[in-house]
Design an enzyme around this catalytic site. Structure first.
Site, PDB file in Angstrom:
ATOM      1  CD  GLU A  25      -3.002  -0.851   2.375  1.00 23.53           C
ATOM      2  OE1 GLU A  25      -4.093  -1.436   2.316  1.00 23.53           O
ATOM      3  OE2 GLU A  25      -2.628  -0.196   3.367  1.00 23.53           O
TER       4      GLU A  25
ATOM      5  CD  GLU B 222      -4.824  -5.080   3.582  1.00 25.19           C
ATOM      6  OE1 GLU B 222      -3.662  -5.389   3.246  1.00 25.19           O
ATOM      7  OE2 GLU B 222      -5.075  -4.174   4.412  1.00 25.19           O
TER       8      GLU B 222
END
Length: 452
Positions: free
Chosen positions: A183, A278
């Site tokens: 991320e 995710e």
């Protein structure tokens, strides 16, 4: 897939051109045997999708796999499930088709030195990753090798080293997916792309498997890659979209701009393959109860055939953890979040059928032949452009066969191999994705390749 008038053969999930660095054999027929290697592609409307090498990139053959993401490799409450028993329990009890191994990459230390990220404990963290990968292969499910960092662009050297090792050791298993940047924070897409290009180049030395690339602001802007994609010589890249149902919008917009689902849809509609590596049932910080927005997000993912991994397969004290405190790797006990996710996974198949495609048209036997997974050191097999390069341990006649991803025979010929290096022209093969198989007596080698 069976075609009229032609016998069939099974394309095994883990063919390789040579010996595996790792030696792991599935113990069941699972989704990898059925779908094959995952491929980024577009449907007839030009929308990004994920396909499998069994049937290739064609409408109606989209692959959507769903499962769980392991928690950071930093706590016993998480690492218990980075194991043969933990993965097997999730396969048997939750019907997962994919597991994501979220490896800590920096100097994170939550246990006073017991577990620290890859920067300080590379061998320990690599060991955790290998255990998760091999547990997934044994169950014949997909596994995401996740460089679980928010600042991977500052860790390029370590990432290149790690992914080179992983690709070399596991890159010929169809089970494996590489996630190179978990991320990214508030950095530019060009910074992410520059980092990703370096890691992709390292992986592509050894593997053409699917690669997942993150994008700015915690994977909520895959549309920024439209017209500015990463450099992947194999064109097998997908862009990640992460969300937490209580914090992010599946539909609709904010006052200041489009919601996360809208941005994901923009990327998909522009032809980018998107992968939800995710997502959580609660808030972005992992806290909170199961949000009523989960239904809208499930609709969004199902409509777009998006594969996903839920955060997290752990028993940490967090609302989005799937397991309760008394769970063990052999006896899963569920939180509210885990029960919700288990419900979504209940639609996954319970059994799978090994991939079938055509036997060569010249065959007159009419019988199905099965090609098992194998390890072979007789051939070192590679394709560069339209030239097949191989090393044979001995001279003799050999059969060379090339099939497209539907199993149609594109080339079949006998040739004499000399001991040592050999080259064979594939000039008559049109552009596309293929499987080449070379057999010389009882010796056999096979690999996938692409003609551009």
């Amino acid at each position: 897939m069976k075609f009229t008038g032609l016998a069939t053969f099974i394309i095994a999930a883990t063919f390789t051109a040579g010996a595996f660095a790792a030696d792991v054999t599935p113990t069941r027929v699972g989704p990898v045997s059925q779908y094959g290697k995952l491929l980024a592609g577009k449907n007839a409307q030009g929308k990004g999708r994920i396909y499998g090498s069994c049937e290739g990139v064609k409408d109606g053959a989209e692959v959507q796999v769903r499962g769980m993401s392991l928690y950071w490799s930093l706590m016993d409450e998480a690492l218990e499930f980075w194991s043969d028993e933990g993965v097997a329990s999730m396969v048997n009890d939750m019907k997962i088709q994919i597991v994501r191994a979220a490896m800590a990459t920096g100097d994170e230390d939550w246990t006073e030195g017991k577990y620290i990220g890859y920067q300080k404990q590379p061998e320990k963290q690599t060991g955790f990753m290998k255990a998760a990968i091999e547990a997934a292969i044994k169950q014949d499910i997909y596994v995401i090798i996740d460089w679980h960092s928010h600042v991977a662009n500052t860790q390029t050297d370590n990432a290149v080293k790690f992914f080179t090792e992983m690709a070399k050791e596991y890159g010929q298993y169809d089970h494996v997916i590489f996630e190179v940047f978990n991320e990214p924070q508030k950095i530019s897409w060009n910074e992410v792309k520059n980092y990703a290009n370096q890691v992709i180049s390292a992986i592509r030395q050894y593997s053409d498997n699917l690669i997942l690339v993150g994008n700015p602001e915690w994977d909520q802007n895959p549309q920024q890659a439209i017209g500015n994609e990463v450099s992947d010589p194999k064109k097998n890249t997908a862009y990640t979209l992460h969300y937490y149902a209580a914090s992010h919008k599946a539909t609709g917009d904010y006052d200041w701009g489009p919601g996360e689902g809208t941005r994901g849809q923009q990327a998909i509609d522009a032809g980018l393959s998107v992968f939800v590596s995710e997502w959580g049932t609660g808030k972005a910080d992992g806290k909170g109860d199961v949000s009523p927005n989960n239904g809208a997000w499930q609709d969004f993912m199902n409509q777009n055939k998006l594969s996903w991994a839920n955060w997290s397969a752990s028993k940490i004290n967090e609302g989005t953890a799937a397991f309760s405190a008394n769970a063990t790797k052999t006896s899963l006990q569920y939180s509210n979040s885990g029960n919700t996710v288990k419900g979504y996974l209940s639609n996954n198949p319970t059994t799978y059928t090994a991939c079938r495609a055509n036997q060569p048209a010249s065959s007159s036997s009419g019988e199905s032949i099965a090609i098992p997974m194998f390890k072979s050191q007789e051939f070192s097999l590679n394709v560069h452009g339209r030239t097949l390069q191989l090393n044979s341990a001995g001279s003799g006649n050999a059969k060379v066969e090339v099939f497209d991803m539907l199993g149609h025979t594109q080339l079949q010929k006998e040739t004499l191999l000399g001991s040592g290096p050999n080259t064979i022209s594939l000039e008559d093969i049109p552009k596309g994705n293929y499987i080449v198989r070379v057999s010389q007596g009882k010796k056999l080698a096979q690999t996938n390749f692409q003609v551009k």
